[in-house]
Write an enzyme that holds these catalytic residues in place. Structure first.
Site, PDB file in Angstrom:
ATOM      1  N   ARG A  27       0.855  -4.245 -17.341  1.00 23.75           N
ATOM      2  CA  ARG A  27      -0.657  -3.925 -17.487  1.00 23.75           C
ATOM      3  C   ARG A  27      -1.547  -5.035 -16.899  1.00 23.75           C
ATOM      4  O   ARG A  27      -2.702  -4.792 -16.634  1.00 23.75           O
ATOM      5  CB  ARG A  27      -0.937  -4.231 -19.066  1.00 23.75           C
ATOM      6  CG  ARG A  27      -0.360  -2.931 -19.968  1.00 23.75           C
ATOM      7  CD  ARG A  27      -0.373  -3.091 -21.376  1.00 23.75           C
ATOM      8  NE  ARG A  27      -1.684  -3.249 -21.922  1.00 23.75           N
ATOM      9  CZ  ARG A  27      -1.987  -2.311 -22.648  1.00 23.75           C
ATOM     10  NH1 ARG A  27      -1.246  -1.256 -22.727  1.00 23.75           N
ATOM     11  NH2 ARG A  27      -3.068  -2.376 -23.164  1.00 23.75           N
ATOM     12  N   GLU A 484      -8.863   6.210  -0.972  1.00 25.90           N
ATOM     13  CA  GLU A 484      -7.636   5.927  -1.717  1.00 25.90           C
ATOM     14  C   GLU A 484      -6.589   4.914  -1.173  1.00 25.90           C
ATOM     15  O   GLU A 484      -6.328   3.906  -1.612  1.00 25.90           O
ATOM     16  CB  GLU A 484      -7.068   7.195  -2.408  1.00 25.90           C
ATOM     17  CG  GLU A 484      -5.715   6.967  -3.100  1.00 25.90           C
ATOM     18  CD  GLU A 484      -5.709   6.026  -4.418  1.00 25.90           C
ATOM     19  OE1 GLU A 484      -6.871   5.595  -4.701  1.00 25.90           O
ATOM     20  OE2 GLU A 484      -4.786   5.743  -4.868  1.00 25.90           O
ATOM     21  N   LYS A 488      -5.712   1.109  -2.125  1.00 27.56           N
ATOM     22  CA  LYS A 488      -4.321   0.805  -1.977  1.00 27.56           C
ATOM     23  C   LYS A 488      -4.018  -0.593  -1.432  1.00 27.56           C
ATOM     24  O   LYS A 488      -3.314  -1.483  -1.965  1.00 27.56           O
ATOM     25  CB  LYS A 488      -3.206   1.781  -1.527  1.00 27.56           C
ATOM     26  CG  LYS A 488      -2.902   2.874  -2.584  1.00 27.56           C
ATOM     27  CD  LYS A 488      -2.006   2.825  -3.858  1.00 27.56           C
ATOM     28  CE  LYS A 488      -3.399   2.503  -5.066  1.00 27.56           C
ATOM     29  NZ  LYS A 488      -3.651   3.318  -5.886  1.00 27.56           N
ATOM     30  N   HIS A 507     -22.745   4.774  12.543  1.00 25.85           N
ATOM     31  CA  HIS A 507     -23.923   4.317  11.695  1.00 25.85           C
ATOM     32  C   HIS A 507     -23.683   2.962  11.129  1.00 25.85           C
ATOM     33  O   HIS A 507     -24.280   2.736  10.244  1.00 25.85           O
ATOM     34  CB  HIS A 507     -24.221   5.353  10.572  1.00 25.85           C
ATOM     35  CG  HIS A 507     -24.840   6.561  11.205  1.00 25.85           C
ATOM     36  ND1 HIS A 507     -25.893   6.873  11.924  1.00 25.85           N
ATOM     37  CD2 HIS A 507     -24.080   7.996  10.948  1.00 25.85           C
ATOM     38  CE1 HIS A 507     -25.894   8.286  12.387  1.00 25.85           C
ATOM     39  NE2 HIS A 507     -24.759   8.863  11.917  1.00 25.85           N
ATOM     40  N   LYS A 606      -3.676  -2.679 -15.447  1.00 26.16           N
ATOM     41  CA  LYS A 606      -3.040  -1.309 -15.421  1.00 26.16           C
ATOM     42  C   LYS A 606      -4.005  -0.380 -16.131  1.00 26.16           C
ATOM     43  O   LYS A 606      -4.490   0.668 -15.517  1.00 26.16           O
ATOM     44  CB  LYS A 606      -1.684  -1.389 -15.821  1.00 26.16           C
ATOM     45  CG  LYS A 606      -1.064   0.155 -15.954  1.00 26.16           C
ATOM     46  CD  LYS A 606      -0.776   0.486 -14.389  1.00 26.16           C
ATOM     47  CE  LYS A 606      -0.504   2.106 -14.321  1.00 26.16           C
ATOM     48  NZ  LYS A 606      -0.614   2.627 -12.994  1.00 26.16           N
TER      49      LYS A 606
HETATM   50  C1  G6P Z   1      -7.257   0.439 -13.345  1.00 21.61           C
HETATM   51  C2  G6P Z   1      -6.217   0.512 -12.644  1.00 21.61           C
HETATM   52  C3  G6P Z   1      -6.219   1.836 -11.490  1.00 21.61           C
HETATM   53  C4  G6P Z   1      -6.751   3.018 -12.481  1.00 21.61           C
HETATM   54  C5  G6P Z   1      -8.065   2.696 -13.166  1.00 21.61           C
HETATM   55  C6  G6P Z   1      -8.529   3.849 -13.916  1.00 21.61           C
HETATM   56  O1  G6P Z   1      -8.349  -0.092 -12.543  1.00 21.61           O
HETATM   57  O2  G6P Z   1      -5.787  -0.625 -12.062  1.00 21.61           O
HETATM   58  O3  G6P Z   1      -5.081   1.977 -11.039  1.00 21.61           O
HETATM   59  O4  G6P Z   1      -6.914   4.062 -11.181  1.00 21.61           O
HETATM   60  O5  G6P Z   1      -7.975   1.705 -13.940  1.00 21.61           O
HETATM   61  O6  G6P Z   1      -7.356   4.328 -14.901  1.00 21.61           O
HETATM   62  P1  G6P Z   1      -7.171   5.495 -15.565  1.00 21.61           P
HETATM   63  O7  G6P Z   1      -6.012   5.209 -16.661  1.00 21.61           O
HETATM   64  O8  G6P Z   1      -8.050   5.965 -16.339  1.00 21.61           O
HETATM   65  O9  G6P Z   1      -6.632   6.309 -14.606  1.00 21.61           O
END
Ligand code: G6P
Length: 611
Positions: A27, A484, A488, A507, A606
């Site tokens: 997490r 995305e 990453k 632009h 997480k």
């Molecule tokens: C955090 C995680 C991301 C995730 C985001 C939304 O920032 O590190 O990987 O996309 O939360 O989380 P969720 O559980 O709502 O998709």
């Protein structure tokens, strides 16, 4: 983000708590600690800044034997990630607290407590809870009532676990705005912010509801009071996924394992939801067909990677279902005055189902005149699932790597199912439905073929390890995929990356392009390809090195400074799903080359359960 583990057992709990903390490492956190009531009745504490391994070393030097204990991984919000700020926090020698979330009125409470003679030893908001419970337990003896009176004074969001040396072998847990589950053992009881933390001791869980207060006692007794103070029974649910999900297996990192799980989890997400030629609307629940019939617009709200999935869905829903769509990040949406046109469906996307901003947006939306709410989510029993009218689960299984991979592609699959379900009701041509259903069926096999390109992608990654910046380009439905890809790369390799719709290049961002700026482009064989090709020329003309992911049939040749990686041909509507994979693998290999902490990148969590 912070994690909680608690145990009242017939055996020594130190090992259970430590294993639980290790399972919560994914997490994201920056310190850890544990309190156990020792056989002489006193509370003994060990804490350490940094990883759980540092705490483990301390425990190896001085163990904490006992039958009742609480432990925590902290992700700093109030105060630096030091040992003194690590949880558990104590009031004197007898009372200990661990906390996830934020106490918003902590400054006022702190002043009042200092005026009453309490001394603070940390910079955290949590320490006020410890002193408040201590103050309250001096008024009446019972810890449960003391915690209850304390909660009435707290503003904010929390999951809490509290112990008091005077109440031996008892843990009090409370939940408001942050998840907390009770693990049900045989004559033992456990507490966790996430069932994964407890899978080594049980697979039976009670998911606490908002406002619940629970008492766990020796012998396995579990007493739950709801927000109105009534004693309630909550159902015991068996955890669906095997314990194997919490181990890396043959892979070096969870992220790599999760990338490679995508063919299987995409197939699982499609399972039982496709008819011969159509999507089964009933898979959204018995009320779905009637509700979808009344949908005139869709608002999608999410955070992070889930937000990017929502952006892709906008292109799909407008094209195939013919309904206008708005997509917004939850942290913005929740503080905006939103106009809700009649017949608007509110859709949330979330891997965890516990993201604080997304949940707050849902709660706000429920009072804002929407037709209803649909949650596309990966965690059964999560707050988002429980509080939404309709749910469609992604069957990605537990995702441990902080950087989301399989959760994203399964969200996209679920969103295509939603598009086709809504499209079916809105009169989408039957042949188009059948074509897309067939394409979805073929998707897991294509994903497997893309994964087989791993070693080629690994070779490309060497060009990125020394770079400081990267630019991702996409057009149309592939613009969110470029976003995305950039997310990453920055999340796990710490390389600054930006994404632009390719047409916007001239632009502004073109000013940044030189030989030090690699440019990654997603260029499947769709109607915008020719336009994208001229954007690529603009980059090449400035000396930028180009990396293009393109359809195997695209007429785009490798040349000096232009690297082309060919992907198997896919139905163009599903291309965003397939083209996500090489970008995931590229980021992964760059991060490995740079030696970063791939599964737990610095500063990130997480599941972001605080605002
Ligand atoms: C955090 C995680 C991301 C995730 C985001 C939304 O920032 O590190 O990987 O996309 O939360 O989380 P969720 O559980 O709502 O998709």
């Amino acid at each position: 983000m912070c994690g909680i583990v608690g145990a009242v057992a017939e055996r020594n709990v130190q090992g259970i708590l430590l294993e639980g903390l290790k399972r919560l490492e994914y997490r994201g956190y920056d310190s850890a600690g544990m309190v156990v009531q020792s056989p002489d009745g006193n509370l003994k504490r060990q804490r350490a800044a940094g990883k759980v391994a540092a705490l483990e070393e301390r425990l190896a030097a001085e163990a904490l034997p006992g039958h009742c204990g609480i432990a925590h991984t902290r992700w700093a919000t109030h105060g630096r990630p030091t040992e003194t700020n690590a949880h558990p926090h104590q009031s004197g020698e007898r009372l200990a607290v661990v906390h996830n979330g934020i106490i918003e009125n902590h400054e006022t409470l702190r002043r009042e407590l200092i005026a009453s003679g309490y001394a603070f030893s940390s910079e955290t908001d949590t320490e006020v809870v410890a002193h408040l419970v201590d103050q309250e337990s001096r008024v009446g003896d019972d810890l449960f009532d003391a915690v209850k009176r304390t909660l009435a004074k707290l503003d904010g969001a929390y999951a809490l676990a509290v112990m008091n040396a005077q109440d031996p072998d008892v843990i009090i847990g409370a939940r408001k705005g942050s998840p907390l589950v009770v693990g049900v053992g045989i004559d033992e009881a456990f507490l966790g912010s996430d069932p994964l933390a407890l899978l080594q001791v049980t697979d039976r869980f009670i998911y606490l509801e908002e406002g619940d207060l629970v008492r766990l006692s020796r012998g396995g007794a579990i007493e739950i009071h709801d927000s109105s103070g009534r004693v309630v029974e909550r159902p015991v649910q068996t955890f669906e996924h095997g314990d194997g999900a919490a181990s890396k297996g043959e892979f070096r990192h969870f992220m790599l394992k999760e990338i490679h799980e995508q063919p299987a989890v995409i197939a699982a997400t499609l399972e039982a939801r496709l008819g011969e030629r159509r999507v089964l609307v009933e898979s959204f629940g018995p009320e779905a067909a009637a509700l979808f019939d009344r949908v005139k617009q869709v608002h999608i709200v999410a955070c992070g990677t889930s937000y990017h999935a929502g952006m892709v869905a906008r292109y799909w829903l407008e094209r195939f279902a013919g309904v206008p769509v708005q997509v917004e990040v939850a942290s913005e949406y929740r503080y905006r005055r939103v106009v809700v046109p009649e017949g608007t469906l509110f859709v949330t996307l979330s891997q965890s189902g516990e993201t604080a901003d997304t949940l707050a947006a849902l709660r706000f939306a429920r009072a804002s005149g929407y037709l209803g709410s649909l949650a596309i989510c990966n965690v059964p029993g999560s707050s988002l699932v429980r509080e939404s009218d309709l749910t469609l689960m992604t069957h990605a299984g537990p995702e441990i790597g902080v950087a989301s991979t399989k959760a994203f592609t399964t969200q996209l699959v679920a969103l295509m199912l939603f598009t086709l379900a809504l499209g079916r009701i809105k009169g989408l041509d039957e042949a188009v439905q059948a074509e897309l259903v067939a394409a979805l069926r073929g998707l897991p096999a294509l994903v497997t073929r893309v994964l087989a390109l791993d070693s080629q992608i690994e070779s490309l990654s060497t060009a990125f390890a020394e770079k400081h910046h990267a630019l991702f380009l996409g057009r149309g439905v592939h613009f969110p995929i470029a976003l995305e890809g950039a997310l990453k790369l920055k999340e796990i390799s710490y390389i600054h990356a930006e994404a632009y719709p390719a047409g916007e290049l001239k632009h502004g961002p073109l000013a940044l392009v030189d030989s030090e700026m690699p440019v990654i482009s997603v260029a499947p064989n769709d109607e915008l390809l020719d336009k994208l090709k001229s954007n690529l020329q603009e980059v090449r003309a400035r000396g930028g090195e180009l990396y293009v992911f393109a359809d195997e049939h695209v007429a785009l040749e490798e040349a000096e400074g232009i690297h082309v990686l060919r992907l198997p041909h896919v139905h163009e509507a599903l291309a965003p799903i397939l083209y996500t994979l090489p970008l995931q693998l590229l980021s992964y290999h760059v991060a490995v080359l740079k030696g970063t902490d791939v599964d737990q990148p610095r500063n990130l969590a997480k599941s972001v359960t605080v605002e």
